[in-house]
Motif scaffolding. Structure first.
Motif, PDB file in Angstrom:
ATOM      1  N   LEU A 351       0.829  -1.196   0.000  1.00 46.87           N
ATOM      2  CA  LEU A 351       0.000   0.000   0.000  1.00 46.87           C
ATOM      3  C   LEU A 351       0.872   1.259   0.000  1.00 46.87           C
ATOM      4  CD1 LEU A 351      -2.701  -1.098   2.608  1.00 46.87           C
ATOM      5  CD2 LEU A 351      -2.935  -0.996   0.116  1.00 46.87           C
ATOM      6  N   PRO A 352       0.274   2.412  -0.339  1.00 49.94           N
ATOM      7  CA  PRO A 352       1.045   3.665  -0.386  1.00 49.94           C
ATOM      8  C   PRO A 352       1.529   4.104   0.997  1.00 49.94           C
ATOM      9  CG  PRO A 352      -0.998   3.860  -1.643  1.00 49.94           C
ATOM     10  CD  PRO A 352      -1.094   2.583  -0.872  1.00 49.94           C
ATOM     11  N   LEU A 353       2.504   5.000   0.985  1.00 51.54           N
ATOM     12  CA  LEU A 353       2.957   5.635   2.221  1.00 51.54           C
ATOM     13  C   LEU A 353       1.801   6.441   2.814  1.00 51.54           C
ATOM     14  CD1 LEU A 353       6.395   6.972   0.940  1.00 51.54           C
ATOM     15  CD2 LEU A 353       6.043   5.067   2.517  1.00 51.54           C
ATOM     16  N   GLY A 354       1.635   6.306   4.118  1.00 54.91           N
ATOM     17  CA  GLY A 354       0.522   6.968   4.769  1.00 54.91           C
ATOM     18  C   GLY A 354      -0.675   6.080   4.944  1.00 54.91           C
ATOM     19  N   VAL A 355      -0.658   4.914   4.284  1.00 56.66           N
ATOM     20  CA  VAL A 355      -1.759   3.957   4.391  1.00 56.66           C
ATOM     21  C   VAL A 355      -1.248   2.605   4.868  1.00 56.66           C
ATOM     22  CG1 VAL A 355      -3.637   2.777   3.182  1.00 56.66           C
ATOM     23  CG2 VAL A 355      -3.040   5.138   2.580  1.00 56.66           C
ATOM     24  N   GLY A 356      -0.177   2.114   4.194  1.00 56.47           N
ATOM     25  CA  GLY A 356       0.329   0.788   4.504  1.00 56.47           C
ATOM     26  C   GLY A 356       1.518   0.807   5.441  1.00 56.47           C
ATOM     27  N   SER A 357       2.069  -0.388   5.642  1.00 60.98           N
ATOM     28  CA  SER A 357       3.271  -0.560   6.478  1.00 60.98           C
ATOM     29  C   SER A 357       3.887  -1.906   6.114  1.00 60.98           C
ATOM     30  CB  SER A 357       2.914  -0.520   7.974  1.00 60.98           C
ATOM     31  OG  SER A 357       2.004  -1.563   8.298  1.00 60.98           O
ATOM     32  N   GLY A 358       5.097  -2.167   6.622  1.00 58.53           N
ATOM     33  CA  GLY A 358       5.723  -3.469   6.413  1.00 58.53           C
ATOM     34  C   GLY A 358       6.152  -3.733   4.991  1.00 58.53           C
ATOM     35  N   TRP A 359       6.729  -2.750   4.331  1.00 58.76           N
ATOM     36  CA  TRP A 359       7.169  -2.942   2.951  1.00 58.76           C
ATOM     37  C   TRP A 359       8.398  -3.856   2.899  1.00 58.76           C
ATOM     38  CZ3 TRP A 359       5.911   1.790   5.101  1.00 58.76           C
ATOM     39  CH2 TRP A 359       4.742   2.380   4.613  1.00 58.76           C
ATOM     40  N   THR A 360       8.496  -4.660   1.869  1.00 60.54           N
ATOM     41  CA  THR A 360       9.647  -5.530   1.645  1.00 60.54           C
ATOM     42  C   THR A 360      10.154  -5.321   0.230  1.00 60.54           C
ATOM     43  OG1 THR A 360       8.206  -7.364   0.951  1.00 60.54           O
ATOM     44  CG2 THR A 360       8.873  -7.281   3.283  1.00 60.54           C
ATOM     45  N   SER A 361      11.465  -5.497   0.053  1.00 61.44           N
ATOM     46  CA  SER A 361      12.069  -5.253  -1.245  1.00 61.44           C
ATOM     47  C   SER A 361      12.122  -6.531  -2.083  1.00 61.44           C
ATOM     48  CB  SER A 361      13.475  -4.676  -1.069  1.00 61.44           C
ATOM     49  OG  SER A 361      14.278  -5.561  -0.312  1.00 61.44           O
TER      50      SER A 361
END
Length: 436
Positions: A351-361
């Motif tokens: 999800l976009p910044l400000g909405v999601g969390s836990g990004w992985t590359s």
């Protein structure tokens, strides 16, 4: 390696409203006099055609007044085309008092029903700047009512006319005073509004300069195996899109393209903040950490700054061996164009910044000559803005071998007309040589 500087475009301030306002001001006297002339000529015609209801005591004076109104209409037309003549605009309503006086004299004087036409030149004069514009219309009323004494010397001036003159002078002077005061207040409010607008425009211009200064100019400092190009064509002076690139400590490069929801200065401020936090993570090899830091850095407590204007973003790192490590925060508009032919989109479910969390590359291997192309959704609007625009955009990319030409063509499309959204593109080629 030779690198062409990216093309960056900032929309100039639109001067259309200023020009239109000047044109309206130039043609206003003509419009006002057209109404006065229509009423006076119509009154003369009605008096001639309806003798049972309206009285004609002196047809020559009546039609002279109508002719004078028409001549003044022609003079107003000339003033609309000449700045020098326009300075004498007040002459027209002043002579309208004479035209109404002639009409009144020719249609029965005290029995004439057309004295009320005086309100038009009274308002015309009083609406200007200066207290003297209250006195002048009163003098014009005196001219209108006393004109019979000049046209018929020796004629008795009845007492009723004295009363009429006093009442008319009081009523029209009161109307002129009210109109003049309202005009003065409106002018004062307009002056304040214009001053505030100039301050706001200066601030927006400064914000645009700062935003442009944050965009990279060329690929100097990047590894010799990497070529890069990019452009941003904002829908307004300040846009919500941003792009960035920079060398990394491991000998590779990092690059980012973001799209803040919304446009204008507010979106531009968030874009600058997001860009700054992402760039501050250049020491970290994992691009996903940049998004985690950005989300934490922009958090303000119970209400996050980015929650009201979320940001879709693509951030990638290219290492010296051609490995692309990337993370996508709800963007989905990045593709890899292969040197061998064809291209594929880089997809993720984050999800976009400000909405999601836990990004992985994610890692993707690049071959020499492969290019990574990322755009904002404003580019898709150039290709129809529907679901099929993704396919049209991909075909557009596949048909162009060089990223400089690709970026230039996108900028040209964006400049052809008005844009509802910012248009931004960044393109990176690894391992290829720039044509001489």
């Amino acid at each position: 390696m030779t690198q062409a500087p990216p093309r960056r475009t900032v929309r100039a301030t639109d001067t259309g409203p200023i020009v239109l306002s000047g044109l309206r001001a130039a043609w206003e006297p003509l419009a006002k006099q057209a109404l006065v002339a229509a009423l006076i000529v119509g009154a003369a015609a009605a008096s001639t055609l309806l003798p049972v209801w309206l009285t004609v005591t002196d047809a020559t004076a009546m039609w002279t007044g109508a002719g004078l109104a028409v001549v003044l209409l022609g003079l107003a037309a000339l003033m609309a085309r000449s700045t020098r003549l326009a300075r004498a605009e007040i002459v027209i309503p002043l002579l309208d008092f004479v035209a109404v006086g002639l009409l009144r004299f020719g249609t029965g004087e005290t029995r004439s029903v057309f004295l009320a036409i005086l309100v038009l030149p009274v308002v015309w004069i009083a609406a200007g700047h200066g207290r003297w514009r209250v006195l002048v219309p009163v003098l014009g009323v005196f001219v209108t009512i006393l004109l019979p004494l000049a046209l018929a010397p020796g004629r008795a001036f009845p007492g009723s006319e004295v009363v009429r003159l006093v009442i008319a002078a009081v009523v029209y002077s009161a109307a002129a005073a009210v109109v003049n005061e309202l005009s003065r207040r409106s002018l004062a409010q307009l002056t304040v509004a214009q001053r505030s607008r100039r301050v706001a425009e200066a601030e927006v211009t400064q914000a645009a300069i700062v935003q442009r200064s944050l965009q990279p100019v060329d690929g100097n400092g990047l590894p010799s195996a990497i070529r890069v190009a990019g452009t941003c064509v904002p829908a307004r002076t300040v846009g919500g899109d941003f792009y960035d690139w920079y060398p990394t400590p491991d000998g590779g490069m990092g690059f980012t393209l973001g799209d803040v929801m919304g446009k204008g200065v507010g979106a531009g401020m968030i874009a600058a903040a997001v860009r700054a936090v992402i760039r501050s993570s250049l020491e970290e090899p994992d691009p996903a950490l940049a998004f985690r830091w950005t989300s934490a850095g922009l958090s303000t407590g119970s209400v996050d700054m980015v929650s009201a204007q979320f940001t879709t973003c693509f951030h990638g790192r290219i290492s010296v061996d051609g490995t692309l490590r990337w993370v996508d925060a709800g963007h989905g508009l990045t593709l890899v164009r292969r040197a061998a032919g064809g291209s594929e989109f880089l997809r993720s479910g984050h999800l976009p910044l400000g909405v999601g969390s836990g990004w992985t590359s994610v890692e993707t291997d690049l071959q020499p000559g492969d290019s990574v192309v990322s755009v904002s959704d404003g580019v898709l609007d150039l290709f129809g803005g529907d679901l099929a625009s993704l396919d049209r955009w991909q075909a557009f990319v596949d048909a162009r071998d060089d990223i400089d030409g690709l970026v230039a063509d996108v900028a040209a499309l964006a400049e052809r007309g008005d844009r509802a959204d910012d248009v931004t593109i960044i393109a990176v080629t690894w391992g290829g040589s720039h044509p001489a």
